[in-house]
Design a protein around this motif. Sequence first.
Motif, PDB file in Angstrom:
ATOM      1  N   THR A 146       0.586  -0.971  -0.239  1.00 51.15           N
ATOM      2  CA  THR A 146      -0.019   0.134   0.054  1.00 51.15           C
ATOM      3  C   THR A 146       0.959   1.259   0.161  1.00 51.15           C
ATOM      4  N   VAL A 147      -0.002   2.323  -1.133  1.00 48.61           N
ATOM      5  CA  VAL A 147       1.101   3.585  -0.736  1.00 48.61           C
ATOM      6  C   VAL A 147       0.438   4.212  -0.108  1.00 48.61           C
ATOM      7  N   VAL A 148       0.970   4.877   0.913  1.00 47.52           N
ATOM      8  CA  VAL A 148       0.558   6.130   1.942  1.00 47.52           C
ATOM      9  C   VAL A 148       0.848   7.027   1.618  1.00 47.52           C
ATOM     10  N   ALA A 149       0.199   8.544   1.043  1.00 52.15           N
ATOM     11  CA  ALA A 149       0.406   9.518   1.478  1.00 52.15           C
ATOM     12  C   ALA A 149       0.059  10.579   2.857  1.00 52.15           C
ATOM     13  N   THR A 150       1.220  11.238   3.491  1.00 52.12           N
ATOM     14  CA  THR A 150       0.757  12.437   4.813  1.00 52.12           C
ATOM     15  C   THR A 150       0.974  13.898   4.396  1.00 52.12           C
ATOM     16  N   ALA A 151       0.415  14.645   4.523  1.00 58.84           N
ATOM     17  CA  ALA A 151       1.093  15.627   4.346  1.00 58.84           C
ATOM     18  C   ALA A 151       0.554  16.980   5.609  1.00 58.84           C
ATOM     19  N   ARG A 152       1.185  17.776   5.886  1.00 62.72           N
ATOM     20  CA  ARG A 152       0.944  18.539   6.836  1.00 62.72           C
ATOM     21  C   ARG A 152       1.344  20.042   6.983  1.00 62.72           C
ATOM     22  N   VAL A 153       1.008  21.092   7.513  1.00 59.90           N
ATOM     23  CA  VAL A 153       1.136  22.270   7.427  1.00 59.90           C
ATOM     24  C   VAL A 153       2.415  22.697   8.553  1.00 59.90           C
ATOM     25  N   ILE A 154       3.361  23.033   7.608  1.00 57.92           N
ATOM     26  CA  ILE A 154       4.653  23.215   8.813  1.00 57.92           C
ATOM     27  C   ILE A 154       3.868  25.161   9.894  1.00 57.92           C
ATOM     28  N   HIS A 155       3.923  25.799   8.389  1.00 58.29           N
ATOM     29  CA  HIS A 155       3.878  27.325   9.082  1.00 58.29           C
ATOM     30  C   HIS A 155       2.440  28.073   8.546  1.00 58.29           C
ATOM     31  N   ALA A 156       1.582  28.470   9.551  1.00 60.38           N
ATOM     32  CA  ALA A 156       0.775  29.477   8.512  1.00 60.38           C
ATOM     33  C   ALA A 156       0.240  30.617   8.896  1.00 60.38           C
ATOM     34  N   GLY A 157       0.904  31.328   8.698  1.00 60.86           N
ATOM     35  CA  GLY A 157       1.198  32.774   8.886  1.00 60.86           C
ATOM     36  C   GLY A 157       0.315  33.891   7.911  1.00 60.86           C
ATOM     37  N   ASN A 158       0.346  35.459   8.211  1.00 61.41           N
ATOM     38  CA  ASN A 158      -0.662  36.203   7.630  1.00 61.41           C
ATOM     39  C   ASN A 158      -0.648  35.793   6.222  1.00 61.41           C
ATOM     40  N   ARG A 159       0.542  35.805   5.525  1.00 59.63           N
ATOM     41  CA  ARG A 159       1.420  35.954   4.243  1.00 59.63           C
ATOM     42  C   ARG A 159       2.195  34.848   3.430  1.00 59.63           C
ATOM     43  N   ILE A 160       2.492  33.550   4.408  1.00 63.08           N
ATOM     44  CA  ILE A 160       3.275  32.882   4.147  1.00 63.08           C
ATOM     45  C   ILE A 160       2.882  31.422   4.670  1.00 63.08           C
ATOM     46  N   LEU A 161       2.471  30.642   3.852  1.00 62.48           N
ATOM     47  CA  LEU A 161       1.997  29.134   4.144  1.00 62.48           C
ATOM     48  C   LEU A 161       3.668  28.176   3.285  1.00 62.48           C
ATOM     49  N   VAL A 162       3.840  27.771   4.514  1.00 64.76           N
ATOM     50  CA  VAL A 162       4.790  26.178   4.510  1.00 64.76           C
ATOM     51  C   VAL A 162       3.874  24.986   4.947  1.00 64.76           C
TER      52      VAL A 162
END
Length: 55
Positions: free
Chosen positions: A7-23
């Motif tokens: 099985t192939v599993v993908a996991t995503a997460r937000v590292i930083h969510a600021g007012n203007r920049i998202l990582v």
Amino acid sequence: MSVSGGTVVATARVIHAGNRILVATADLRQMDIDGAQARNCAVATATCMIIPATG
């Protein structure tokens, strides 16, 4: 590397969510047939600029 046989599993997460920049980051892993171990297949990182909607 082959993705057959497990099985192939993908996991995503937000590292930083600021007012203007998202990582964010995402990992793609392939599980063994018995599910005991996972191998890393790919890693992705994205930096996005947030632009407010006008109107």
